[in-house]
Design a protein around this motif. Structure first.
Motif, PDB file in Angstrom:
ATOM      1  N   ARG A 155      53.274  33.262  45.337  1.00  0.00           N
ATOM      2  CA  ARG A 155      54.408  34.128  45.018  1.00  0.00           C
ATOM      3  C   ARG A 155      55.178  34.503  46.278  1.00  0.00           C
ATOM      4  N   GLU A 156      54.475  34.754  47.363  1.00  0.00           N
ATOM      5  CA  GLU A 156      55.154  35.058  48.625  1.00  0.00           C
ATOM      6  C   GLU A 156      55.937  33.853  49.124  1.00  0.00           C
ATOM      7  N   GLN A 157      55.409  32.666  48.917  1.00  0.00           N
ATOM      8  CA  GLN A 157      56.144  31.468  49.314  1.00  0.00           C
ATOM      9  C   GLN A 157      57.427  31.320  48.504  1.00  0.00           C
ATOM     10  N   ARG A 158      57.369  31.610  47.228  1.00  0.00           N
ATOM     11  CA  ARG A 158      58.557  31.500  46.388  1.00  0.00           C
ATOM     12  C   ARG A 158      59.610  32.539  46.746  1.00  0.00           C
ATOM     13  N   LEU A 159      59.165  33.675  47.280  1.00  0.00           N
ATOM     14  CA  LEU A 159      60.119  34.712  47.690  1.00  0.00           C
ATOM     15  C   LEU A 159      60.735  34.438  49.057  1.00  0.00           C
TER      16      LEU A 159
END
Length: 285
Positions: A155-159
């Protein structure tokens, strides 16, 4: 004249007592508010790290009830202020001990699941998938808690968070040697290049070998740990048996200063013995 002076002295004494009580009440209220804030904040952070979503305020009320009820019940059953004080301390530290046990169990499950997850990632990347696709596969196919932690990373990568910062946050959140090895492998592979799928598969094989070695050490040292537990519980068991056989002879142990001092010395010696046994049987791999 003497009557007026005596009345004035009594009034001053009453005012002094009331002021002291008021100061104590204000201090106790401040200490209670500070304790509630520390408890709820620690509970919120600890439960969020374990992906458990419970109202910290409800947990505080439950802990407060245990903190009040345990010494009262102990006092009614034993008529001993010392044992009631021990029960109050146990009620105060019980949440921290419980969270520590739950976190350790969760970390143990994650360490067991990590080699399979790395093998899955290595196989997916060997087949041509990217890092995010491999992470998605692990999130879908792996059980908790590995899927939960990798879902946060994904999720952090997608953000748009850089990979290095996401991995650093993962290492700081879990604080385990196996995760640190995984983070170091990904960080080094991103900086200097290399076959990431092969690196992950080798790391998975290394972690499996490490887990096997730790299992052997745990099996070999389990006898010493069991002996330590038995030796530590034996005085408590004998005290209970003697109290059941002759309560009158054992009652001074729980109701006099000499008995309290004796129990305190026994508790200190038992703690020291437990620490020494733990140091002896603890072998770091």
């Amino acid at each position: 004249m003497n009557a007026a002076a005596s009345s004035l002295d009594q009034l001053l004494l009453v005012l002094l007592v009331l002021g002291t009580v008021l100061v104590l009440l204000v201090w106790m209220r401040g200490a209670f508010v500070a304790w509630r804030q520390r408890f709820t904040e620690m509970a919120r952070v600890s439960l969020a790290d374990m992906f458990v979503f419970i109202d910290p305020a409800a947990l505080f009320r439950l802990n407060l009830a245990a903190f009040v009820a345990m010494p009262l019940v102990t006092w009614v059953l034993t008529q001993s202020g010392f044992i009631a004080l021990v029960a109050a301390v146990a009620g105060a530290v019980m949440p921290r001990v419980t969270w520590g046990v739950l976190r350790r169990r969760r970390m143990d499950r994650l360490i067991v699941q990590l080699p399979d997850g790395l093998t899955m990632m290595g196989g997916a990347m060997r087949a041509g998938a990217g890092l995010q696709t491999a992470l998605e596969l692990v999130v879908k196919e792996s059980p908790a808690p590995l899927s939960q932690e990798f879902s946060v990373l994904l999720r952090e990568q997608r953000l748009g968070l850089p990979l290095e910062e996401s991995l650093r946050g993962l290492a700081e959140r879990l604080k385990t040697e196996d995760i640190n090895l995984f983070v170091s492998a990904l960080t080094i592979a991103k900086e200097v290049g290399g076959n990431l799928s092969e690196i992950l598969e080798r790391l998975a094989s290394t972690l499996r070998s490490k887990a096997v070695m730790e299992g052997k050490i745990k099996a070999l040292t389990s006898q010493g740990k069991l002996q330590g537990i038995i030796v530590g519980l034996l005085p408590i068991f004998l005290a209970g048996v003697l109290y059941a056989m002759d309560p009158v002879a054992m009652l001074p142990m729980f109701t006099t200063y000499y008995g309290w001092g004796t129990m305190a010395a026994i508790a200190v010696l038992l703690l020291l013995g437990g620490v020494f046994i733990r140091k002896i049987v603890s072998i770091d791999v």
